[in-house]
Design a protein around this motif. Structure first.
Motif, mmCIF file in Angstrom:
data_model
loop_
_atom_site.group_PDB
_atom_site.id
_atom_site.type_symbol
_atom_site.label_atom_id
_atom_site.label_comp_id
_atom_site.label_asym_id
_atom_site.label_seq_id
_atom_site.Cartn_x
_atom_site.Cartn_y
_atom_site.Cartn_z
ATOM 1 N N VAL A 149 8.242 -49.267 59.975
ATOM 2 C CA VAL A 149 8.402 -48.288 58.898
ATOM 3 C C VAL A 149 7.018 -47.756 58.518
ATOM 4 N N ARG A 150 6.872 -46.446 58.588
ATOM 5 C CA ARG A 150 5.631 -45.802 58.141
ATOM 6 C C ARG A 150 5.931 -45.036 56.855
ATOM 7 N N SER A 151 5.150 -45.258 55.837
ATOM 8 C CA SER A 151 5.391 -44.623 54.539
ATOM 9 C C SER A 151 4.085 -44.208 53.899
ATOM 10 N N ARG A 152 4.209 -43.431 52.848
ATOM 11 C CA ARG A 152 3.054 -43.017 52.059
ATOM 12 C C ARG A 152 3.402 -43.215 50.598
ATOM 13 N N GLY A 153 2.470 -43.768 49.837
ATOM 14 C CA GLY A 153 2.800 -44.003 48.444
ATOM 15 C C GLY A 153 1.622 -44.511 47.641
ATOM 16 N N ALA A 154 1.926 -44.912 46.407
ATOM 17 C CA ALA A 154 0.919 -45.433 45.482
ATOM 18 C C ALA A 154 1.621 -46.272 44.428
ATOM 19 N N GLY A 155 0.895 -47.199 43.855
ATOM 20 C CA GLY A 155 1.442 -48.058 42.812
ATOM 21 C C GLY A 155 0.488 -48.190 41.652
ATOM 22 N N ASN A 156 0.955 -48.841 40.602
ATOM 23 C CA ASN A 156 0.132 -49.025 39.415
ATOM 24 C C ASN A 156 -1.049 -49.931 39.734
ATOM 25 N N GLU A 157 -2.251 -49.492 39.359
ATOM 26 C CA GLU A 157 -3.460 -50.294 39.540
ATOM 27 C C GLU A 157 -4.166 -50.525 38.210
ATOM 28 N N GLY A 158 -3.460 -50.264 37.118
ATOM 29 C CA GLY A 158 -4.050 -50.489 35.806
ATOM 30 C C GLY A 158 -4.088 -51.964 35.449
ATOM 31 N N VAL A 159 -4.819 -52.300 34.393
ATOM 32 C CA VAL A 159 -4.924 -53.669 33.923
ATOM 33 C C VAL A 159 -3.550 -54.163 33.501
ATOM 34 N N PHE A 160 -3.245 -55.420 33.827
ATOM 35 C CA PHE A 160 -1.931 -55.966 33.491
ATOM 36 C C PHE A 160 -1.634 -55.801 32.003
ATOM 37 N N ASP A 161 -0.422 -55.348 31.737
ATOM 38 C CA ASP A 161 0.065 -55.165 30.372
ATOM 39 C C ASP A 161 -0.698 -54.078 29.635
ATOM 40 N N GLY A 162 -1.498 -53.287 30.369
ATOM 41 C CA GLY A 162 -2.239 -52.193 29.761
ATOM 42 C C GLY A 162 -1.703 -50.857 30.239
ATOM 43 N N PRO A 163 -2.407 -49.774 29.943
ATOM 44 C CA PRO A 163 -1.961 -48.445 30.365
ATOM 45 C C PRO A 163 -1.789 -48.363 31.877
ATOM 46 N N VAL A 164 -0.749 -47.666 32.290
ATOM 47 C CA VAL A 164 -0.459 -47.518 33.717
ATOM 48 C C VAL A 164 -1.421 -46.513 34.334
ATOM 49 N N ASP A 346 5.321 -46.410 40.273
ATOM 50 C CA ASP A 346 5.041 -46.514 41.696
ATOM 51 C C ASP A 346 5.933 -45.532 42.443
ATOM 52 N N THR A 347 5.506 -45.133 43.629
ATOM 53 C CA THR A 347 6.248 -44.139 44.398
ATOM 54 C C THR A 347 5.979 -44.347 45.879
ATOM 55 N N SER A 348 6.990 -44.089 46.704
ATOM 56 C CA SER A 348 6.853 -44.269 48.140
ATOM 57 C C SER A 348 7.767 -43.297 48.859
ATOM 58 N N ALA A 349 7.299 -42.770 49.985
ATOM 59 C CA ALA A 349 8.092 -41.860 50.816
ATOM 60 C C ALA A 349 8.103 -42.392 52.243
ATOM 61 N N VAL A 350 9.291 -42.564 52.809
ATOM 62 C CA VAL A 350 9.406 -43.011 54.192
ATOM 63 C C VAL A 350 9.170 -41.817 55.115
ATOM 64 N N LEU A 351 8.193 -41.939 55.997
ATOM 65 C CA LEU A 351 7.847 -40.860 56.916
ATOM 66 C C LEU A 351 8.410 -41.094 58.312
ATOM 67 N N GLU A 352 8.568 -42.346 58.684
ATOM 68 C CA GLU A 352 9.067 -42.662 60.023
ATOM 69 C C GLU A 352 9.643 -44.073 60.020
ATOM 70 N N ARG A 353 10.738 -44.222 60.762
ATOM 71 C CA ARG A 353 11.362 -45.531 60.920
ATOM 72 C C ARG A 353 11.793 -45.655 62.376
ATOM 73 N N ALA A 354 11.485 -46.776 63.025
ATOM 74 C CA ALA A 354 11.763 -46.888 64.459
ATOM 75 C C ALA A 354 11.865 -48.355 64.866
ATOM 76 N N VAL A 355 12.207 -48.563 66.129
ATOM 77 C CA VAL A 355 12.256 -49.893 66.727
ATOM 78 C C VAL A 355 11.151 -49.971 67.770
ATOM 79 N N VAL A 356 10.322 -51.020 67.703
ATOM 80 C CA VAL A 356 9.235 -51.200 68.681
ATOM 81 C C VAL A 356 9.319 -52.608 69.262
ATOM 82 N N ASP A 357 8.550 -52.828 70.310
ATOM 83 C CA ASP A 357 8.668 -54.074 71.059
ATOM 84 C C ASP A 357 7.706 -55.175 70.628
ATOM 85 N N ARG A 358 6.657 -54.803 69.871
ATOM 86 C CA ARG A 358 5.720 -55.839 69.445
ATOM 87 C C ARG A 358 5.071 -55.444 68.115
ATOM 88 N N SER A 359 4.573 -56.436 67.421
ATOM 89 C CA SER A 359 3.893 -56.212 66.150
ATOM 90 C C SER A 359 2.629 -55.401 66.383
#
Length: 372
Positions: A149-164, A346-359
């Protein structure tokens, strides 16, 4: 003469006894957190730590001991996620799916779904999405292969329990192992220019074989997903029976989130995907959002549910024309101390999903090697 108040000692002993009672009687099961749930469980972990600090401060309120400062938010990387989540869950109810040995474990069928499901608009849209899923041809995934799964996104990096503070948008690639047998090597995340193994934490002195995780809810594989019931009611009953929550958390929300992880991050048979969408329509509080935007700016229709305790709403976003899955985001549904209504957590968008043979292999490499 100074002495520790008898009441404080009794309270501490009572709490220790309660914690022992809440621990599971059988072997502990290790949970593997999906990449899409990092932020939620990071907050849960820190809430538990803060709660423990506040309790100690109350016990020693009359002593000259200076209160301890809050711990900084831990930086969770893929290799330590399982350990952090195990700690967060273990502090309250132990870890394990589907057991009725104390704590907040669910009984089969014990949910609030009996009283109704999603709104009419959400039910209709989910039925349409299920119909599209059922008509979609899906390439089966072999035991030795990986879901990519290839995606693009971002999440909260603010101080815990503080402003997002939403972090910088970036790309992430994930490889999920499809091995059925118990494994400690669950997969791989490629992010920020570095590869992070998704591994199960193995305590010192423990045989890795005893710590390995089989295919299941916490490590879904194509074959395991294919074996799930495709009757929506039976599937939903199984989900509730195998979902634990912290005391005070919304069980319906956690089940909604678990389904979202599966349909957003995995490849599964068409009948299974359709069953998950129809099961979602039976969860109370599920709604439809007419317009939502994913991490790369694509507009779509969303299936959503609000977590009233935290004042947030999780939205699964689908293409308004094809009803294909686009991504997921969490926004604040009301004004809180941390953010105003509408703020993206937080937000994420799936750009590609596929089956491959190795990690570590990308779909383009597989095609160049002559594999379809």
């Amino acid at each position: 003469m100074n002495a520790t108040p008898a009441g404080s000692e009794q309270e501490e002993r009572a709490e220790l006894d309660e914690l022992r009672r809440l621990l599971p009687a059988g072997p502990v099961e290790r949970q593997v957190l999906s990449p899409g749930r990092h932020s939620h469980h990071k907050d849960v972990l820190m809430q538990l730590i803060d709660r423990d600090h506040e309790r100690n401060e109350r016990i020693h309120a009359d002593s000259p001991v200076r209160p301890r400062p809050r711990l900084p938010r831990p930086a969770l990387v893929a290799g330590s996620v399982a350990v952090a989540v195990a700690l967060a869950a273990g502090l309250t109810v132990g870890i394990g799916a589907g057991r009725g040995d104390g704590g907040t474990a669910a009984r089969p069928g014990a949910s609030s779904t009996a009283g109704g499901g999603g709104t009419r608009g959400a039910v209709v849209t989910l039925d349409r999405i299920a119909a599209v899923a059922l008509r979609t041809d899906v390439e089966p995934v072999g035991d030795g292969q990986f879901v990519y799964v290839r995606s693009r996104g971002a999440g909260n990096e603010g101080v815990f329990d503080g402003p997002v503070e939403l972090g910088k948008m970036h790309e992430r690639q994930v490889w999920f192992s499809q091995r059925q047998g118990p494994v400690t090597d669950v997969g791989l995340i490629r992010e920020y220019g570095q590869d992070w193994p998704i591994e199960v934490g193995v305590p010192d002195g423990t045989d890795p074989k005893d710590a390995a995780v089989p295919a299941g809810f916490d490590r879904p594989t194509y074959a395991w997903l294919a074996a799930l019931p495709t009757d929506p009611d039976a599937l939903l009953k199984l989900l509730y029976a195998n979902t634990r929550v912290e005391e005070g958390e919304d069980k319906d929300q956690e089940v909604f989130g678990r389904i979202g992880d599966l349909v957003g991050e995995q490849i599964m048979p068409s009948a299974t995907a359709a069953a998950f969408y129809k099961a979602t329509a039976r969860i109370p509080g599920v709604t439809e959002v007419a317009d939502a935007v994913d991490a790369v700016g694509r507009h779509g229709i969303a299936i959503a549910r609000e977590d009233t305790r935290h004042g947030t709403r999780t939205e699964w976003i689908f293409d308004p024309g094809t009803l294909a899955y686009l991504g997921v985001r969490t926004v604040f549904s009301r004004d809180t101390e941390r953010a105003e209504a509408g703020t993206v957590y937080d937000t994420s968008a799936v750009l590609e999903r596929a089956v491959v043979d190795r990690s570590g292999q990308e779909p383009g490499e597989r095609r160049r090697a002559g594999r379809s």
